[in-house]
Scaffold this motif. Structure first.
Motif, PDB file in Angstrom:
ATOM      1  N   GLN A  18      -0.983  -2.553  35.738  1.00 25.01           N
ATOM      2  CA  GLN A  18      -1.904  -3.522  36.129  1.00 25.01           C
ATOM      3  C   GLN A  18      -2.717  -2.936  37.439  1.00 25.01           C
ATOM      4  O   GLN A  18      -2.351  -3.271  38.574  1.00 25.01           O
ATOM      5  CB  GLN A  18      -0.921  -4.824  36.582  1.00 25.01           C
ATOM      6  CG  GLN A  18      -0.565  -5.465  35.546  1.00 25.01           C
ATOM      7  CD  GLN A  18       0.431  -6.396  35.855  1.00 25.01           C
ATOM      8  OE1 GLN A  18       0.804  -7.024  36.807  1.00 25.01           O
ATOM      9  NE2 GLN A  18       1.038  -7.042  34.671  1.00 25.01           N
ATOM     10  N   ASP A  43       0.824  -7.737  30.754  1.00 25.02           N
ATOM     11  CA  ASP A  43       0.975  -8.731  31.537  1.00 25.02           C
ATOM     12  C   ASP A  43       2.293  -8.857  32.599  1.00 25.02           C
ATOM     13  O   ASP A  43       2.428  -9.774  33.331  1.00 25.02           O
ATOM     14  CB  ASP A  43       0.628 -10.074  31.014  1.00 25.02           C
ATOM     15  CG  ASP A  43       1.654 -10.271  29.791  1.00 25.02           C
ATOM     16  OD1 ASP A  43       2.058  -9.449  29.274  1.00 25.02           O
ATOM     17  OD2 ASP A  43       1.588 -11.609  29.224  1.00 25.02           O
ATOM     18  N   SER A  88      -1.194 -11.816  35.681  1.00 24.94           N
ATOM     19  CA  SER A  88      -0.057 -11.011  35.892  1.00 24.94           C
ATOM     20  C   SER A  88       1.223 -11.915  36.137  1.00 24.94           C
ATOM     21  O   SER A  88       1.210 -12.470  37.362  1.00 24.94           O
ATOM     22  CB  SER A  88      -0.497 -10.159  37.200  1.00 24.94           C
ATOM     23  OG  SER A  88       0.946  -9.388  37.479  1.00 24.94           O
ATOM     24  N   LEU A  96      -6.124 -11.324  31.843  1.00 29.81           N
ATOM     25  CA  LEU A  96      -5.044 -11.488  31.679  1.00 29.81           C
ATOM     26  C   LEU A  96      -4.333 -11.958  33.053  1.00 29.81           C
ATOM     27  O   LEU A  96      -4.945 -11.972  34.070  1.00 29.81           O
ATOM     28  CB  LEU A  96      -4.076 -10.376  31.430  1.00 29.81           C
ATOM     29  CG  LEU A  96      -4.606  -9.697  30.073  1.00 29.81           C
ATOM     30  CD1 LEU A  96      -3.715  -8.568  29.744  1.00 29.81           C
ATOM     31  CD2 LEU A  96      -4.138 -10.443  28.997  1.00 29.81           C
TER      32      LEU A  96
END
Length: 447
Positions: free
Chosen positions: A212, A206, A229, A227
């Motif tokens: 990501q 995260d 970011s 999640l």
């Protein structure tokens, strides 16, 4: 007369870990970096991610000895009451001190000069081949050379971004803009923004932007829980679209890598024309304009559209080798959720990285980044020194029972695909429903 020291506990320090209230500890002394974060050359992300902790190891990793003199004006007057140093940190700091005494951080060799010469030669060959030849094969060869040019130019930008590889800060910045913005079309400002976050929060799902990639890739099933970011400031939605893409990610990995540069171009433009504070914004935009002048102009000199498409795709495909390499270094290493604590620097870097083993003559191809752990531990270390310190790092990992992964390029690919496949098969489990969402919400963008 000796002044009586004032103390706070680690628990009290941890309360100062939010934007607008950022405190850190270095060697047990507590500093208020709230205002400095706005001026910090590396941006405010390192402070936001590490605030509230002792960050001695990270400070040593990123700063030369001269930086210590600048800390006094940030000192709060407090010391950390329960300050402790782990055995691995003691060894790491001792190692960094020894490398500094040996001058390894200053001995840069002639790598940058050779790299710039090779880039100039490749650029000449590409332009000459496109303008002077009518052969399709020659044009294809030029496209492949251009891909290699981008790879080597990116390494120069990377090196100059981590340390002063030129004779002065001004020339170093010039090297960054030329090798990054002007030659590759990718902003050095964007690179610094994301790359600093990556190093500080290596393999945090995260906090590390390099992991990501929802909705296209998910290296861990933790992404299936949607999640948030903390880097991009938005949710990484695992919806039906993400499930579909992730379910086949072990098949799409290489094709996506072949066009990954398009995403980097987009990310560059989104940052440069965003409302964020961007260092040297005008200079970065000028550099990008240089790229988007010479590259389309070069492509336009090709005789027809089929060759132009071939040229662009071939150059992107060759450059994908570098994108793949970066993924190999981290995709199949250990991951975690949350911020790094700051006092587990060595452990987090060892856990989240994977080295690529190769012969000495291949160092030019990997740009020194095959020694990924060594680079993460000592980011200011010139690439020509990384092979030398590698055995020492291996021994330190053994001493403290930490992982040291070094695989061949082939084995690293196998391991990465296996990681992606494992997550893909779990994503196909239809008993795990996901919320429906708009495509725009899931796209990895910022601005």
């Amino acid at each position: 007369m000796e002044v009586e020291k004032k103390y706070i506990t680690s628990e009290e320090l941890l309360k100062h870990n939010k934007p607008g209230d950022l405190w850190i500890s270095i060697q047990g002394k507590v500093y208020n970096v709230t205002e400095w974060a706005k001026e910090h050359p590396g941006g405010d992300t390192p402070f936001i991610n590490l605030a509230g902790h002792d960050v001695t190891d990270a400070f040593i990793a990123y700063h030369p000895g001269t930086a210590w003199a600048y800390l006094d004006r940030l000192f709060t007057g407090f010391h950390l009451k329960d300050f402790q140093v782990s055995e691995i940190s003691k060894d790491y700091r001792k190692l960094a001190s020894e490398f500094s005494k040996q001058g390894l951080f200053e001995k840069k060799g002639h790598v940058t000069m050779y790299s710039l010469i090779s880039v100039a030669v490749m650029m000449f060959l590409v332009v000459y081949g496109v303008l002077k030849s009518e052969s399709v094969l020659v044009h294809l060869g030029c496209a492949m050379i251009l891909g290699m040019l981008w790879i080597q130019s990116a390494y120069v930008g990377h090196d100059s971004g981590h340390s002063n590889v030129m004779s002065s800060r001004g020339f170093n910045k010039l090297a960054q803009i030329l090798s990054g913005n002007c030659l590759t079309g990718i902003s050095i400002a964007w690179w610094k923004w994301t790359h600093n976050a990556h190093h500080i929060s290596c393999n945090s799902l995260d906090h590390d932007p390099d992991l990501q990639h929802i909705p296209v890739f998910a290296v861990s099933t933790s992404f299936f829980r949607t999640l948030t970011s903390h880097f991009y400031g938005r949710k990484l939605e695992f919806d039906s679209l993400a499930r579909f893409f992730v379910s086949y990610q072990h098949f799409t990995f290489y094709p996506v890598m072949c066009v990954a540069r398009v995403n980097l171009f987009v990310q560059t433009l989104l940052l440069l024309f965003s409302t964020r504070k961007v260092p040297d914004r005008a200079l970065n935009i000028m550099g990008i304009l240089v790229f988007w002048t010479w590259f389309p102009l070069l492509v336009s000199y090709l005789p027809n559209w089929p060759e132009r498409v071939m040229f662009v795709l071939a150059s992107f495909a060759v450059c994908s080798l570098q994108h793949i390499q970066f993924c190999l270094n981290h995709f199949s290493a250990n991951v975690y959720v949350g911020k790094p604590t700051g006092n587990d620097w060595f452990e987090k870097q060892a856990s989240g990285t994977l080295d690529i083993s190769c012969s000495t003559w291949m160092d030019w191809f990997f740009g020194g980044l095959q020694f990924q752990l060594e680079h993460h531990l000592f980011p200011r270390m010139p690439r020509c020194q990384l092979r030398k310190i590698s055995p020492i790092v291996v021994e330190l990992c053994k001493k403290h029972n930490l992982p040291y992964r070094s695989l061949s390029f082939w084995d690293a690919n196998v391991r990465t695909i296996r990681t992606l496949r494992t997550a893909a098969l779990q994503a196909r489990d239809l008993t795990n429903p996901v919320p429906k969402n708009l495509l725009w919400e899931a796209v990895n963008t910022h601005g």
